[in-house]
Write a protein that holds these residues in place. Structure first.
Motif: not given
Length: 446
Positions: A74-78, A85-87, A92-97, A125-129
């Protein structure tokens, strides 16, 4: 549309840099895939013996054993204490798992890997990675700021003409798409995004100060794989020649080798026959001892121990099953160097993924986050010993009176946020059913 001279100069510089890296990348790719042949080892093998060539692919073992343990959690914002949840949505939107594994594997094989972040016309809302091949991308890094000044992706070409005929030039404020025609690059599209930074993040394996090409994880084990290939190839040749006991016979002629019907027996059948019988009282039969192959096997075992010492992998990963630890704790102790290696790589890779998420947030919100402060958390790199962990956590929890909370136990079990949310729902439903049952009991009593 004509591209500027300055941009053409960048393309040429980065293209030459790509050409310089290409031979090494080709070799690393072949070693990982196990397709390198003995002619790459610098020894002469007659064509009739090519069938005996054997490659013991410890290179893939070295890479995959590390990559399989790099599982991002997971990621934790400052300023936050829980996962963002946003990160996670970006992820998830880019199937990065699954895609992140490609990045980690390429970084270990070639010494470097790349991720490109771009705007999403279909879902702002979900940039391409996207994970990009290091064999197509090359970058120029500013040594003072340690930022990428420019990047070039070369691709296209045909089977008959593999020379790339398409290119993408990434710059801090624009991305330019180019096509080659008649030996000249022409611009056919441009995106003036004005990010102020190249939207590409580079990941480096075994990074050293001032060096930006990285080192393959296979580098130390490749010479040992070459030596093991020689030993195994020679062993196969020996097994087909000097290892089989040689038989001798005196006092018999070729015509004496016949079957029960009097028909001649083929030479190979007469040689391989388990029992020789003949009616010639003067004939004598015997055999010479076959050569031992133990020296070849001992050489391979020695090289396996050497591979273990330079990679930090347990010797059982290289086929030495006789030293396999018996208990869970012993297995984890045996993997100490591997675990520390994975954790060290996770620290560097985590910084890169944090920057990827920072660029994605900039594209989503228009504001740069403190990407250096985004925290990347990973799952435990050690071999799971669930029974020991469960016992320890139950004691720490101690039915709610211990030193750790229920949510803390879930964190130690490395559950994802989705898994935690599902468990909370289970508890709610469980409480609701218990309350319903209690109400019924009360009604019956009344």
């Amino acid at each position: 549309m004509a591209v500027s001279n300055e941009e053409l100069g960048l393309v040429e510089v980065l293209r030459r840099q790509s050409d310089e890296l290409s031979p090494k990348d080709d070799l690393n790719d072949k070693y990982y895939e196990g397709t390198q042949r003995l002619e790459h080892l610098g020894i002469a093998v007659p064509p009739e013996l090519r069938r005996f060539e054997t490659v013991l692919n410890w290179n893939r073992v070295t890479v995959d054993s590390v990559e399989q343990r790099l599982r991002l959690k997971e990621f934790v914002l400052p300023g936050d204490v829980s996962a963002s949840k946003i990160l996670r949505e970006h992820w998830d939107a880019n199937n990065l798992d699954s895609e992140s594994g490609l990045l980690h594997k390429d970084t270990l094989i070639y010494g470097r890997g790349f991720v490109c972040v771009g705007s999403n016309a279909d879902d702002a809302a979900h940039p391409l990675i996207s994970v990009e091949s290091p064999r197509e991308l090359t970058v120029r890094v500013d040594p003072r700021t340690r930022r990428i000044e420019a990047a070039l992706r070369l691709y296209g070409g045909t089977e008959n003409d593999p020379e790339p005929n398409l290119a993408t030039l990434y710059q801090p404020n624009s991305t330019v798409w180019l096509a080659k025609s008649a030996g000249k690059w022409d611009e056919y599209d441009r995106d003036n995004h004005n990010l102020g930074r190249v939207p590409i993040v580079m990941f480096i394996n075994r990074r050293r100060a001032g060096k930006w090409d990285g080192v393959s994880e296979m580098r130390d084990v490749i010479p040992l794989v070459d030596a093991a290939a020689r030993a195994l190839t020679n062993m196969q040749v020996a097994a087909e020649s000097i290892a089989i006991p040689k038989r001798w016979v005196v006092g018999m002629s070729k015509g004496d080798f016949v079957d029960g019907t009097g028909k001649p027996i083929p030479v190979w059948e007469s040689y391989m026959g388990a029992i020789w019988a003949n009616g010639n009282k003067d004939a004598k039969v015997g055999q010479f001892d076959g050569a031992s192959l133990d020296n070849f096997w001992g050489t391979v075992n020695h090289l396996a121990n050497d591979a273990s010492s330079v990679t930090g992998l347990p010797t059982r990963y290289f086929g030495q099953t006789s030293v396999n630890p018996a208990a869970e704790g012993a297995i984890r102790a045996d993997e100490t160097r591997l675990i520390m290696n994975v954790e060290g790589k996770a620290a560097g890779l985590g910084d890169g993924w944090a920057w990827v998420q920072g660029i994605a947030e900039r594209l989503r919100t228009g504001v740069w986050p403190a990407a250096n402060q985004i925290k990347t958390e990973w799952f435990d790199a050690g071999t799971p010993t669930f029974s020991q962990k469960a016992d320890a956590l139950s004691k720490l929890y101690a039915a709610g009176n211990g030193v750790i909370s229920r949510e803390g136990v879930w964190d130690e079990l490395q559950w994802s946020e989705a898994r935690k949310a599902r468990e909370r729902d289970y508890f709610v439903n469980q409480s609701r059913l218990a309350l319903t049952s209690l109400e019924k009991d009360v009604e019956e009593v009344v």
